[in-house]
Design an enzyme around this catalytic site. Structure first.
Site, PDB file in Angstrom:
ATOM      1  N   ALA A  61       0.838  -1.196   0.000  1.00  0.00           N
ATOM      2  CA  ALA A  61       0.000   0.000   0.000  1.00  0.00           C
ATOM      3  C   ALA A  61       0.878   1.253   0.000  1.00  0.00           C
ATOM      4  CB  ALA A  61      -0.913  -0.005   1.217  1.00  0.00           C
ATOM      5  N   GLY A 106      -0.086  -5.488   0.294  1.00  0.00           N
ATOM      6  CA  GLY A 106      -1.124  -5.528  -0.723  1.00  0.00           C
ATOM      7  C   GLY A 106      -0.664  -6.200  -1.998  1.00  0.00           C
ATOM      8  N   GLU A 109      -1.109  -9.801  -1.375  1.00  0.00           N
ATOM      9  CA  GLU A 109      -2.551 -10.071  -1.369  1.00  0.00           C
ATOM     10  C   GLU A 109      -3.125 -10.078  -2.787  1.00  0.00           C
ATOM     11  OE1 GLU A 109      -4.323  -8.321   2.716  1.00  0.00           O
ATOM     12  OE2 GLU A 109      -3.008  -6.935   1.631  1.00  0.00           O
ATOM     13  N   GLU A 129       2.526  -6.231   7.378  1.00  0.00           N
ATOM     14  CA  GLU A 129       1.667  -5.233   8.033  1.00  0.00           C
ATOM     15  C   GLU A 129       1.861  -5.189   9.548  1.00  0.00           C
ATOM     16  OE1 GLU A 129      -0.480  -6.376   4.203  1.00  0.00           O
ATOM     17  OE2 GLU A 129       0.659  -7.412   5.772  1.00  0.00           O
TER      18      GLU A 129
END
Length: 255
Positions: A61, A106, A109, A129
């Site tokens: 992110a 991300g 993911e 994270e």
């Protein structure tokens, strides 16, 4: 635009292009959702490659953007974040992630949303994270555990550590490791081969597997049974069986 959809030979490439690290900011997330839905609709897209370029898949992110958000802002944004990734996971066609360099947070993911993952020897994957005082928020706690099992997923999520391509392969986080300069070509070849297959049957297979992983076995068997019977109404089923009887196995052409 930070994400592009390029179509050739039945294969749609969702290409991330936000240098230097393809950080997945809000605009990129929204564009990803838009193009994933377009790829789902388009008849000329029969398989999909997700690619971040030769150097990096996506390093996560946009932390500076996230740092400016308070609790109220993220309450409003978190669902849209997940929805953008879910749109990729629900593309009703074969999807392969072509992973080079970093696929973190991300980025990891996003790779988890694919049906198959081809990684370069230079790839590094992880869910860091926890090092920010957070947990994965774009599906990582759910898709990673389903893919590699809960204990291995918890190790990666609890520690935030990065794994190189060889360990990712051993964990089942990726499915094939190749030289970095061959990642996209091999991913495209995988997709192009499936793009020649029976589109409805491939959709049925994907939905049956994915639904079965999310529910009890009886419900999964019912989904499989309904799709299996329904495929007997398709032209591809007629073509495939006729070719088998007349020419032998594996020679049917579905386009």
């Amino acid at each position: 635009m930070t994400v592009h959809l390029e179509v050739a030979e039945g294969v749609g490439t969702l290409r991330l292009e936000r240098p230097p690290m393809n950080a997945l900011d809000v605009a990129t997330q929204d564009r990803l959702k838009e193009l994933a839905e377009e790829a789902s609709r388009r008849d000329d897209v029969r398989a999909v490659v997700i690619y971040g370029g030769e150097k990096v898949f996506a390093a996560g992110a946009d932390i500076k953007e996230m740092q400016a958000m308070d609790h109220a802002a993220m309450v409003l944004r978190a669902r849209a974040l997940q929805d953008s990734f879910t749109a990729v996971a629900r593309i009703p066609k074969p999807v392969v992630a072509a992973v080079t360099g970093y696929a973190l947070g991300g980025g990891c993911e996003l790779a988890l949303c694919a049906d198959y993952r081809i990684a370069g020897e230079n790839a590094k994957l992880g869910q860091p994270e926890i090092l920010l005082g957070l947990i994965p928020g774009a599906g990582g706690t759910q898709r990673l555990a389903r893919l590699i099992g809960p204990s291995k997923a918890k190790d990666l999520i609890f520690t935030g550590r990065q794994v190189k391509a060889d360990e990712a392969l051993a964990l089942g986080l990726v499915d094939r490791v190749v030289p970095a300069d061959e990642v996209y070509a091999q991913a495209h070849a995988w997709a192009a081969k499936l793009a020649q297959g029976p589109a409805i049957a491939l959709r049925a297979a994907k939905e049956s597997v994915d639904t079965g992983l999310e529910t009890d076995i009886d419900t999964g068997l019912a989904v499989e049974r309904n799709w299996f019977a329904g495929l007997f109404a398709t032209e591809d089923r007629e073509r495939g069986m006729r070719s088998f009887v007349e020419e032998g196995p594996g020679k049917a052409k579905f386009l």
